[in-house]
Design a protein around this motif. Structure first.
Motif, PDB file in Angstrom:
ATOM      1  N   ARG A 166       0.832  -1.194   0.000  1.00 39.43           N
ATOM      2  CA  ARG A 166       0.000   0.000   0.000  1.00 39.43           C
ATOM      3  C   ARG A 166       0.870   1.248   0.000  1.00 39.43           C
ATOM      4  N   GLY A 167       0.353   2.294  -0.611  1.00 38.43           N
ATOM      5  CA  GLY A 167       1.087   3.543  -0.655  1.00 38.43           C
ATOM      6  C   GLY A 167       0.330   4.585  -1.450  1.00 38.43           C
ATOM      7  N   LEU A 168       1.077   5.485  -2.044  1.00 37.87           N
ATOM      8  CA  LEU A 168       0.494   6.526  -2.887  1.00 37.87           C
ATOM      9  C   LEU A 168       0.747   6.187  -4.349  1.00 37.87           C
ATOM     10  N   GLN A 169      -0.223   6.488  -5.175  1.00 37.11           N
ATOM     11  CA  GLN A 169      -0.096   6.191  -6.605  1.00 37.11           C
ATOM     12  C   GLN A 169      -0.701   7.321  -7.420  1.00 37.11           C
ATOM     13  N   VAL A 170       0.082   7.814  -8.377  1.00 31.43           N
ATOM     14  CA  VAL A 170      -0.372   8.882  -9.268  1.00 31.43           C
ATOM     15  C   VAL A 170      -0.358   8.343 -10.689  1.00 31.43           C
ATOM     16  N   LYS A 171      -1.474   8.474 -11.386  1.00 28.21           N
ATOM     17  CA  LYS A 171      -1.584   8.017 -12.769  1.00 28.21           C
ATOM     18  C   LYS A 171      -1.725   9.210 -13.699  1.00 28.21           C
ATOM     19  N   VAL A 172      -1.090   9.092 -14.853  1.00 34.21           N
ATOM     20  CA  VAL A 172      -1.208  10.110 -15.901  1.00 34.21           C
ATOM     21  C   VAL A 172      -1.715   9.415 -17.152  1.00 34.21           C
ATOM     22  N   GLU A 173      -2.930   9.717 -17.536  1.00 27.20           N
ATOM     23  CA  GLU A 173      -3.522   9.105 -18.721  1.00 27.20           C
ATOM     24  C   GLU A 173      -2.856   9.650 -19.982  1.00 27.20           C
ATOM     25  N   ARG A 174      -2.706   8.758 -20.982  1.00 30.37           N
ATOM     26  CA  ARG A 174      -2.015   9.148 -22.215  1.00 30.37           C
ATOM     27  C   ARG A 174      -2.866   8.966 -23.464  1.00 30.37           C
ATOM     28  N   GLY A 175      -4.147   8.811 -23.306  1.00 26.41           N
ATOM     29  CA  GLY A 175      -5.003   8.690 -24.474  1.00 26.41           C
ATOM     30  C   GLY A 175      -5.284   7.248 -24.844  1.00 26.41           C
ATOM     31  N   LYS A 176      -6.017   7.073 -25.929  1.00 29.38           N
ATOM     32  CA  LYS A 176      -6.437   5.742 -26.350  1.00 29.38           C
ATOM     33  C   LYS A 176      -5.250   4.911 -26.838  1.00 29.38           C
ATOM     34  N   GLY A 177      -5.285   3.628 -26.482  1.00 25.15           N
ATOM     35  CA  GLY A 177      -4.273   2.699 -26.957  1.00 25.15           C
ATOM     36  C   GLY A 177      -2.956   2.736 -26.211  1.00 25.15           C
ATOM     37  N   LYS A 178      -2.817   3.612 -25.225  1.00 23.64           N
ATOM     38  CA  LYS A 178      -1.571   3.707 -24.470  1.00 23.64           C
ATOM     39  C   LYS A 178      -1.840   3.493 -22.991  1.00 23.64           C
ATOM     40  N   LYS A 179      -0.929   2.764 -22.352  1.00 28.68           N
ATOM     41  CA  LYS A 179      -1.064   2.557 -20.921  1.00 28.68           C
ATOM     42  C   LYS A 179      -0.727   3.843 -20.173  1.00 28.68           C
ATOM     43  N   PRO A 180      -1.406   4.092 -19.068  1.00 27.62           N
ATOM     44  CA  PRO A 180      -1.106   5.314 -18.310  1.00 27.62           C
ATOM     45  C   PRO A 180       0.256   5.231 -17.632  1.00 27.62           C
ATOM     46  N   LEU A 181       0.863   6.377 -17.422  1.00 24.81           N
ATOM     47  CA  LEU A 181       2.094   6.443 -16.643  1.00 24.81           C
ATOM     48  C   LEU A 181       1.734   6.352 -15.167  1.00 24.81           C
ATOM     49  N   VAL A 182       2.497   5.567 -14.419  1.00 23.55           N
ATOM     50  CA  VAL A 182       2.185   5.326 -13.012  1.00 23.55           C
ATOM     51  C   VAL A 182       3.409   5.650 -12.163  1.00 23.55           C
ATOM     52  N   ALA A 183       3.216   6.482 -11.157  1.00 29.05           N
ATOM     53  CA  ALA A 183       4.255   6.779 -10.167  1.00 29.05           C
ATOM     54  C   ALA A 183       3.748   6.331  -8.811  1.00 29.05           C
ATOM     55  N   ARG A 184       4.583   5.603  -8.069  1.00 28.14           N
ATOM     56  CA  ARG A 184       4.158   5.060  -6.780  1.00 28.14           C
ATOM     57  C   ARG A 184       5.139   5.419  -5.686  1.00 28.14           C
ATOM     58  N   TRP A 185       4.587   5.647  -4.519  1.00 24.84           N
ATOM     59  CA  TRP A 185       5.395   5.774  -3.310  1.00 24.84           C
ATOM     60  C   TRP A 185       5.066   4.607  -2.392  1.00 24.84           C
ATOM     61  N   GLY A 186       6.124   3.901  -1.965  1.00 28.85           N
ATOM     62  CA  GLY A 186       5.928   2.762  -1.083  1.00 28.85           C
ATOM     63  C   GLY A 186       6.293   1.467  -1.775  1.00 28.85           C
ATOM     64  N   GLY A 187       6.198   0.378  -1.019  1.00 27.85           N
ATOM     65  CA  GLY A 187       6.481  -0.936  -1.574  1.00 27.85           C
ATOM     66  C   GLY A 187       7.939  -1.323  -1.579  1.00 27.85           C
ATOM     67  N   VAL A 188       8.826  -0.484  -0.992  1.00 26.24           N
ATOM     68  CA  VAL A 188      10.256  -0.800  -0.948  1.00 26.24           C
ATOM     69  C   VAL A 188      10.534  -1.618   0.306  1.00 26.24           C
ATOM     70  N   SER A 189      10.949  -2.851   0.127  1.00 20.56           N
ATOM     71  CA  SER A 189      11.217  -3.722   1.266  1.00 20.56           C
ATOM     72  C   SER A 189      12.497  -3.297   1.979  1.00 20.56           C
ATOM     73  N   LEU A 190      12.468  -3.351   3.312  1.00 20.25           N
ATOM     74  CA  LEU A 190      13.649  -3.042   4.116  1.00 20.25           C
ATOM     75  C   LEU A 190      14.229  -4.296   4.762  1.00 20.25           C
ATOM     76  N   ALA A 191      13.820  -5.466   4.255  1.00 18.93           N
ATOM     77  CA  ALA A 191      14.399  -6.711   4.751  1.00 18.93           C
ATOM     78  C   ALA A 191      15.820  -6.853   4.230  1.00 18.93           C
ATOM     79  N   ARG A 192      16.684  -7.440   5.034  1.00 17.88           N
ATOM     80  CA  ARG A 192      18.073  -7.613   4.630  1.00 17.88           C
ATOM     81  C   ARG A 192      18.173  -8.623   3.499  1.00 17.88           C
ATOM     82  N   ARG A 193      18.996  -8.321   2.520  1.00 21.62           N
ATOM     83  CA  ARG A 193      19.214  -9.254   1.416  1.00 21.62           C
ATOM     84  C   ARG A 193      20.161 -10.348   1.878  1.00 21.62           C
ATOM     85  N   THR A 194      19.734 -11.587   1.733  1.00 22.83           N
ATOM     86  CA  THR A 194      20.532 -12.717   2.217  1.00 22.83           C
ATOM     87  C   THR A 194      21.127 -13.546   1.089  1.00 22.83           C
TER      88      THR A 194
END
Length: 204
Positions: free
Chosen positions: A74-102
């Motif tokens: 969960r977090g913040l998400q901003v979408k920018v629509e780009r018209g027909k036939g194109k996927k929207p641009l998506v910017a997200r805050w959150g979802g970065v794991s802070l678990a140690r890489r093993t």
């Protein structure tokens, strides 16, 4: 403040993700959670001030949940629509794991051999003060050609000694004394179809 909400969220996320990735092998990486909270507060206050709304309204406007390989986030998400036939641009805050890489990683801190040895080899040859043609110990200079192809490796029988030596060693630089260097310039050219000045630049 003059950037769009999309660019603001993208910048905050990329900077925090870069810091979290830098410390991915740290045993106490989870302590970055405090920094994440501070960064999140800064982000929401920035968006609120820009849009002249409260922090709660920022969350109400941009709150989102998305799926990741580690599960829903969960977090913040901003979408920018780009018209027909194109996927929207998506910017997200959150979802970065802070678990140690093993997982095991390989650190490559050394420079490639080609960048470490070649310059040192030329310096050592210069510092030796030994002519590579007549073997005399004296002041030396560098005879340099622009291309190894100028040595015509297919016809070394007609080549002078200095050209044969450079071709066999595959080096564009030859350490010589002043007399040998003058002899190279006064002798016949390696390539008959070009003047010697196009082949060599003198370095002293």
């Amino acid at each position: 403040m003059h950037d769009s909400d999309f660019r603001i969220v993208t910048r905050f996320q990329s900077e925090f993700r870069g810091l979290a990735e830098y410390y991915q092998l740290a045993y106490n990486r989870h302590r970055l959670g405090l920094l994440r909270w501070i960064t999140e507060r800064s982000l929401t206050k920035t968006l609120g001030h820009k849009n002249k709304i409260s922090v709660n309204k920022v969350w109400n406007r941009y709150r989102a949940t998305w799926q990741t390989p580690a599960g829903p986030r969960r977090g913040l998400q901003v979408k920018v629509e780009r018209g027909k036939g194109k996927k929207p641009l998506v910017a997200r805050w959150g979802g970065v794991s802070l678990a140690r890489r093993t997982t095991r990683v390989t650190l490559k801190d050394e420079l490639p051999v080609v960048w470490r040895k070649r310059p040192a080899e030329l310096i050592d040859r210069l510092m030796s003060g030994r002519c590579e043609l007549c073997k005399a110990q004296t002041e030396v200079e560098v005879h340099h050609i622009r291309r190894l192809s100028d040595l015509r490796p297919g016809s070394q029988v007609q080549q002078p000694d200095w050209a044969k030596q450079m071709a066999s060693r595959r080096r564009k630089a030859l350490i010589v004394c002043r007399d040998c260097h003058s002899g190279i310039h006064s002798g016949p050219s390696v390539r008959q179809d070009s003047v010697e000045s196009t082949l060599e630049s003198r370095v002293r």
